[in-house]
Design a protein around this motif. Structure first.
Motif, PDB file in Angstrom:
ATOM      1  N   VAL A  38       0.841  -1.188   0.000  1.00 21.81           N
ATOM      2  CA  VAL A  38       0.000   0.000   0.000  1.00 21.81           C
ATOM      3  C   VAL A  38       0.881   1.245   0.000  1.00 21.81           C
ATOM      4  O   VAL A  38       1.797   1.372   0.809  1.00 21.81           O
ATOM      5  CB  VAL A  38      -0.930   0.020   1.231  1.00 21.81           C
ATOM      6  N   PHE A  39       0.619   2.149  -0.937  1.00 22.12           N
ATOM      7  CA  PHE A  39       1.332   3.416  -1.048  1.00 22.12           C
ATOM      8  C   PHE A  39       0.455   4.528  -0.472  1.00 22.12           C
ATOM      9  O   PHE A  39      -0.761   4.538  -0.677  1.00 22.12           O
ATOM     10  CB  PHE A  39       1.649   3.743  -2.509  1.00 22.12           C
ATOM     11  N   THR A  40       1.053   5.453   0.262  1.00 25.27           N
ATOM     12  CA  THR A  40       0.320   6.612   0.760  1.00 25.27           C
ATOM     13  C   THR A  40       0.860   7.855   0.077  1.00 25.27           C
ATOM     14  O   THR A  40       2.053   7.957  -0.220  1.00 25.27           O
ATOM     15  CB  THR A  40       0.462   6.761   2.283  1.00 25.27           C
ATOM     16  N   GLY A  41      -0.013   8.829  -0.164  1.00 23.75           N
ATOM     17  CA  GLY A  41       0.429  10.040  -0.844  1.00 23.75           C
ATOM     18  C   GLY A  41      -0.526  11.191  -0.622  1.00 23.75           C
ATOM     19  O   GLY A  41      -1.609  11.044  -0.046  1.00 23.75           O
ATOM     20  N   VAL A  42      -0.105  12.355  -1.082  1.00 28.56           N
ATOM     21  CA  VAL A  42      -0.918  13.571  -1.053  1.00 28.56           C
ATOM     22  C   VAL A  42      -0.858  14.200  -2.434  1.00 28.56           C
ATOM     23  O   VAL A  42       0.227  14.540  -2.922  1.00 28.56           O
ATOM     24  CB  VAL A  42      -0.415  14.576   0.003  1.00 28.56           C
ATOM     25  N   PRO A  81      -5.290  20.007  -1.096  1.00 28.51           N
ATOM     26  CA  PRO A  81      -4.518  18.759  -1.030  1.00 28.51           C
ATOM     27  C   PRO A  81      -5.412  17.597  -0.601  1.00 28.51           C
ATOM     28  O   PRO A  81      -6.218  17.728   0.315  1.00 28.51           O
ATOM     29  CB  PRO A  81      -3.441  19.054   0.028  1.00 28.51           C
ATOM     30  N   VAL A  82      -5.251  16.442  -1.276  1.00 27.25           N
ATOM     31  CA  VAL A  82      -6.079  15.271  -0.995  1.00 27.25           C
ATOM     32  C   VAL A  82      -5.146  14.099  -0.679  1.00 27.25           C
ATOM     33  O   VAL A  82      -4.267  13.768  -1.476  1.00 27.25           O
ATOM     34  CB  VAL A  82      -6.981  14.910  -2.193  1.00 27.25           C
ATOM     35  N   GLU A  83      -5.355  13.469   0.480  1.00 29.98           N
ATOM     36  CA  GLU A  83      -4.549  12.314   0.872  1.00 29.98           C
ATOM     37  C   GLU A  83      -5.170  11.028   0.322  1.00 29.98           C
ATOM     38  O   GLU A  83      -6.394  10.895   0.258  1.00 29.98           O
ATOM     39  CB  GLU A  83      -4.450  12.229   2.394  1.00 29.98           C
ATOM     40  N   TYR A  84      -4.323  10.075  -0.047  1.00 26.60           N
ATOM     41  CA  TYR A  84      -4.825   8.833  -0.624  1.00 26.60           C
ATOM     42  C   TYR A  84      -3.942   7.656  -0.227  1.00 26.60           C
ATOM     43  O   TYR A  84      -2.819   7.816   0.246  1.00 26.60           O
ATOM     44  CB  TYR A  84      -4.876   8.930  -2.162  1.00 26.60           C
ATOM     45  N   ARG A  85      -4.472   6.453  -0.440  1.00 22.77           N
ATOM     46  CA  ARG A  85      -3.706   5.217  -0.404  1.00 22.77           C
ATOM     47  C   ARG A  85      -3.964   4.491  -1.722  1.00 22.77           C
ATOM     48  O   ARG A  85      -5.060   4.585  -2.279  1.00 22.77           O
ATOM     49  CB  ARG A  85      -4.134   4.326   0.773  1.00 22.77           C
ATOM     50  N   PHE A  86      -2.958   3.752  -2.175  1.00 26.64           N
ATOM     51  CA  PHE A  86      -3.092   3.047  -3.457  1.00 26.64           C
ATOM     52  C   PHE A  86      -2.440   1.677  -3.357  1.00 26.64           C
ATOM     53  O   PHE A  86      -1.381   1.519  -2.736  1.00 26.64           O
ATOM     54  CB  PHE A  86      -2.426   3.846  -4.580  1.00 26.64           C
ATOM     55  N   SER A  87      -3.084   0.684  -3.969  1.00 33.00           N
ATOM     56  CA  SER A  87      -2.525  -0.662  -4.052  1.00 33.00           C
ATOM     57  C   SER A  87      -2.652  -1.164  -5.477  1.00 33.00           C
ATOM     58  O   SER A  87      -3.718  -1.073  -6.089  1.00 33.00           O
ATOM     59  CB  SER A  87      -3.263  -1.607  -3.094  1.00 33.00           C
ATOM     60  N   HIS A  88      -1.540  -1.697  -6.020  1.00 38.88           N
ATOM     61  CA  HIS A  88      -1.545  -2.215  -7.382  1.00 38.88           C
ATOM     62  C   HIS A  88      -2.442  -3.446  -7.504  1.00 38.88           C
ATOM     63  O   HIS A  88      -2.633  -4.203  -6.549  1.00 38.88           O
ATOM     64  CB  HIS A  88      -0.128  -2.603  -7.809  1.00 38.88           C
ATOM     65  N   ILE A 111       2.207   5.083 -13.490  1.00 37.80           N
ATOM     66  CA  ILE A 111       1.616   5.130 -12.152  1.00 37.80           C
ATOM     67  C   ILE A 111       2.711   5.140 -11.093  1.00 37.80           C
ATOM     68  O   ILE A 111       2.571   5.800 -10.049  1.00 37.80           O
ATOM     69  CB  ILE A 111       0.633   3.954 -11.940  1.00 37.80           C
ATOM     70  N   ASP A 112       3.848   4.479 -11.333  1.00 40.10           N
ATOM     71  CA  ASP A 112       4.952   4.525 -10.376  1.00 40.10           C
ATOM     72  C   ASP A 112       5.476   5.946 -10.230  1.00 40.10           C
ATOM     73  O   ASP A 112       5.800   6.400  -9.124  1.00 40.10           O
ATOM     74  CB  ASP A 112       6.080   3.595 -10.829  1.00 40.10           C
ATOM     75  N   THR A 113       5.557   6.671 -11.347  1.00 40.68           N
ATOM     76  CA  THR A 113       6.010   8.066 -11.303  1.00 40.68           C
ATOM     77  C   THR A 113       5.032   8.919 -10.522  1.00 40.68           C
ATOM     78  O   THR A 113       5.418   9.750  -9.684  1.00 40.68           O
ATOM     79  CB  THR A 113       6.169   8.617 -12.728  1.00 40.68           C
ATOM     80  N   TYR A 114       3.737   8.710 -10.766  1.00 39.98           N
ATOM     81  CA  TYR A 114       2.720   9.478 -10.037  1.00 39.98           C
ATOM     82  C   TYR A 114       2.811   9.214  -8.546  1.00 39.98           C
ATOM     83  O   TYR A 114       2.762  10.146  -7.722  1.00 39.98           O
ATOM     84  CB  TYR A 114       1.332   9.133 -10.559  1.00 39.98           C
ATOM     85  N   LEU A 115       2.943   7.951  -8.147  1.00 41.19           N
ATOM     86  CA  LEU A 115       3.024   7.616  -6.733  1.00 41.19           C
ATOM     87  C   LEU A 115       4.247   8.243  -6.088  1.00 41.19           C
ATOM     88  O   LEU A 115       4.196   8.723  -4.945  1.00 41.19           O
ATOM     89  CB  LEU A 115       3.043   6.098  -6.552  1.00 41.19           C
ATOM     90  N   ALA A 116       5.359   8.240  -6.810  1.00 40.26           N
ATOM     91  CA  ALA A 116       6.577   8.846  -6.270  1.00 40.26           C
ATOM     92  C   ALA A 116       6.430  10.356  -6.124  1.00 40.26           C
ATOM     93  O   ALA A 116       6.855  10.946  -5.127  1.00 40.26           O
ATOM     94  CB  ALA A 116       7.764   8.504  -7.170  1.00 40.26           C
ATOM     95  N   GLU A 117       5.798  10.990  -7.131  1.00 36.58           N
ATOM     96  CA  GLU A 117       5.679  12.444  -7.111  1.00 36.58           C
ATOM     97  C   GLU A 117       4.711  12.931  -6.038  1.00 36.58           C
ATOM     98  O   GLU A 117       4.826  14.058  -5.562  1.00 36.58           O
ATOM     99  CB  GLU A 117       5.231  12.949  -8.482  1.00 36.58           C
ATOM    100  N   THR A 118       3.731  12.106  -5.678  1.00 44.54           N
ATOM    101  CA  THR A 118       2.735  12.528  -4.688  1.00 44.54           C
ATOM    102  C   THR A 118       2.902  11.828  -3.355  1.00 44.54           C
ATOM    103  O   THR A 118       2.018  11.910  -2.505  1.00 44.54           O
ATOM    104  CB  THR A 118       1.310  12.257  -5.217  1.00 44.54           C
ATOM    105  N   SER A 119       4.018  11.149  -3.149  1.00 43.59           N
ATOM    106  CA  SER A 119       4.227  10.400  -1.909  1.00 43.59           C
ATOM    107  C   SER A 119       4.099  11.309  -0.695  1.00 43.59           C
ATOM    108  O   SER A 119       4.534  12.460  -0.695  1.00 43.59           O
ATOM    109  CB  SER A 119       5.614   9.755  -1.920  1.00 43.59           C
ATOM    110  N   GLN A 120       3.493  10.763   0.359  1.00 42.41           N
ATOM    111  CA  GLN A 120       3.352  11.523   1.592  1.00 42.41           C
ATOM    112  C   GLN A 120       4.695  11.758   2.273  1.00 42.41           C
ATOM    113  O   GLN A 120       4.871  12.732   2.995  1.00 42.41           O
ATOM    114  CB  GLN A 120       2.404  10.780   2.538  1.00 42.41           C
ATOM    115  N   VAL A 121       5.651  10.884   2.031  1.00 39.18           N
ATOM    116  CA  VAL A 121       6.991  11.035   2.603  1.00 39.18           C
ATOM    117  C   VAL A 121       7.829  11.881   1.654  1.00 39.18           C
ATOM    118  O   VAL A 121       8.031  11.514   0.499  1.00 39.18           O
ATOM    119  CB  VAL A 121       7.654   9.669   2.842  1.00 39.18           C
ATOM    120  N   ARG A 122       8.315  13.011   2.121  1.00 45.31           N
ATOM    121  CA  ARG A 122       9.076  13.951   1.294  1.00 45.31           C
ATOM    122  C   ARG A 122      10.521  14.036   1.778  1.00 45.31           C
ATOM    123  O   ARG A 122      10.965  15.037   2.326  1.00 45.31           O
ATOM    124  CB  ARG A 122       8.416  15.328   1.333  1.00 45.31           C
ATOM    125  N   GLY A 123      11.253  12.945   1.611  1.00 46.36           N
ATOM    126  CA  GLY A 123      12.624  12.906   2.104  1.00 46.36           C
ATOM    127  C   GLY A 123      13.552  13.836   1.375  1.00 46.36           C
ATOM    128  O   GLY A 123      14.569  14.278   1.924  1.00 46.36           O
TER     129      GLY A 123
END
Length: 503
Positions: free
Chosen positions: A11-15, A22-29, A271-283
């Motif tokens: 499960v991926f989390t993102g904003v 801003p909208v928070e989400y979770r995503f699963s392939h 979709i991998d790029t989208y998940l990375a760009e909107t990830s909730q973790v902003r290291g």
């Protein structure tokens, strides 16, 4: 950030902050490259304000997008803040961006939710042209419902709770159903006369679906349904079966159907790029917190472990051990923070992970702290006054004690009927956690008794829930473990016979 779900799904989390809100989400392939997307809207009392996110959808074959209904700390039906419908547009934009990143069309998407999530599934499905809609026990008069039953949400959604604003929100969903051009959508509305909201919130609006080519009413008249919250649970097998049929391209209608849609080797880079760009973790842009104390491998008295450090850009720091939430500390204007757990740490080695979060709930990477808790330090007693006789002092407050009477340890319980109960004299509430995630809370009565039901069906198998009692000033009891095992024994009596899709 990603994590393994209860059923092994990643499960991926993102904003998604590209819209007005801003909208928070979770995503699963999807499993095995399935070519479908199920969008899940949150029901009332959903854990973390993510609907159906407790593992019940683990066996769904499609991609899953959970959207969080938490804006300014309140629910919104995914519609508006202060009557500004930019929130709705932001949610629609998130769905659209995920759909296009998967190279899907609206015909390959299903909108799903129950209660207020059912209202959202109908609204977004019909307004934005999605092919499949599964809505369980929705509310049609949104304005009236939030004014009467969700006053905090009403103030957030309307700003000023006026008769005109209530009228506008009451008209939103009926107007969409009445005027939608998406009349060929496969629409499934699940309801029951045992739902206390049925007579006012659902029955008067069923006639609006006249002329819809594939409108299906699943009407459950089971005497085992006690209230609004139980309708979806009693229909859970039918809902899961229906969702997987829609995922496979099979709809309850006469005509040619196609199922499958698997592409196991399909390129997922978009979709991998989208998940990375909107990830909730902003290291990359949000530094992880720095811990000044305790130092690495420090030996610290178990009752005197005090964490200090800095977290520039954060508003709070969150502390976890073994996946379990331990507490949080606010970050001062200069970036400093201090935190000490209320109860002593167990003796021995501890590995604590912490992260910072900013005002938009973006998170930093994790920082790890390792220390060893040793014998408690003795706190010196104050010197007695030698001259005057002190006045009688009140007896010290008794420590909070939480007793759980049900489920008993290792009891086997039907997954749809897990009821927690017990006693916590002096407490005002009892909180429940599993695997580090908050499950919910309940109030404690004047006699010290409490009862809590989760409001969802539990996954079949073993569970290890932890409960803690808290009093009016924040004092807490020791954590109490509640291990039990659920067995699924669902039966779904439906008027006219068991649910059986027509093909």
């Amino acid at each position: 950030m990603s994590k393994a779900g209860q059923g092994g799904r990643r499960v991926f989390t993102g904003v998604d902050a590209s819209g007005e809100v801003p909208v928070e989400y979770r995503f699963s392939h999807a499993r095995n490259g399935n070519r479908h997307l199920v969008v899940v809207f949150a029901n009332l009392t959903a854990p973390g304000e993510y609907g159906w996110s407790n593992g019940v959808l683990d066996n769904l074959r499609s991609n899953i997008l959970w959207i969080r209904d938490l804006f300014d700390g309140e629910n919104s039906y995914y519609l508006c803040k202060g009557m500004d419908f930019g929130l709705e547009r932001s949610v629609a934009g998130l769905i659209s961006r995920v759909m296009h990143a998967l190279s899907l069309t609206p015909d390959e998407c299903t909108m799903f939710g129950s209660s207020k999530g059912g209202s959202a599934a109908l609204f977004f499905g019909l307004k934005y042209g999605f092919r499949n809609i599964v809505a369980s026990v929705p509310q049609f008069l949104v304005g009236t419902y939030v004014r009467e039953d969700m006053p905090d949400a009403a103030r957030m959604m309307m700003g000023a709770v006026t008769e005109e604003n209530v009228r506008v929100l009451d008209s939103v969903l009926p107007d969409v159903v009445r005027g939608s051009a998406n009349r060929s959508a496969n629409t499934y509305l699940i309801t029951s006369p045992q739902d206390e909201q049925y007579a006012r919130q659902v029955e008067p609006f069923l006639g609006l679906f006249q002329g819809y080519e594939n409108f299906n009413l699943i009407f459950n008249d089971s005497p085992l349904i006690a209230n609004h919250g139980k309708v979806s649970l009693r229909n859970l097998p039918a809902i899961m079966g229906l969702l997987n049929l829609l995922v496979d391209g099979i709809t309850p209608r006469i005509g040619m159907v196609r199922n499958g849609y698997e592409q196991p080797e399909r390129d997922t880079s978009a979709i991998d790029t989208y998940l990375a760009e909107t990830s909730q973790v902003r290291g990359d842009s949000f530094p992880r917190p720095v811990v000044l104390a305790p130092s690495a491998d420090d030996r610290v008295p178990a009752n005197a472990v005090r964490f200090t450090g800095t977290a520039p850009g954060g508003v709070r720091v969150s502390f976890w051990e073994d996946g379990k939430y331990q507490g949080a500390a606010p970050v001062a204007a200069d970036g400093s923070w201090t935190w000490q757990r209320e109860r002593p740490w167990g003796k021995g080695r501890h590995v604590v992970r912490l992260f910072a979060a900013d005002a938009s709930n973006y998170q930093s990477e994790r920082t790890e702290v390792v220390f060893t808790a040793v014998e408690n330090v003795l706190v010196p007693e104050p010197a007695a006054e030698p001259v005057q006789v002190p006045a009688p002092l009140p007896l010290p407050a008794q420590p909070l004690v939480l007793t759980v009477t049900a489920p008993v340890p290792h009891q086997q319980v039907p997954g749809s009927a897990v009821t927690f109960m017990g006693f916590a004299p002096g407490a005002v509430r009892v909180d429940f956690h599993e695997g580090g995630a908050s499950l919910g809370t309940c109030a404690v009565g004047a006699d010290g008794s409490w009862v809590w039901e989760a409001g969802w069906a539990w996954n079949e198998g073993g569970h290890f829930v932890e409960a803690i009692a808290v009093d009016a000033v924040g004092n807490a009891s020791a954590w109490t473990a509640v291990p039990f095992t659920t067995v699924n024994t669902y039966t779904v009596p439906v008027q006219g016979g068991n649910f059986s899709p027509r093909f």
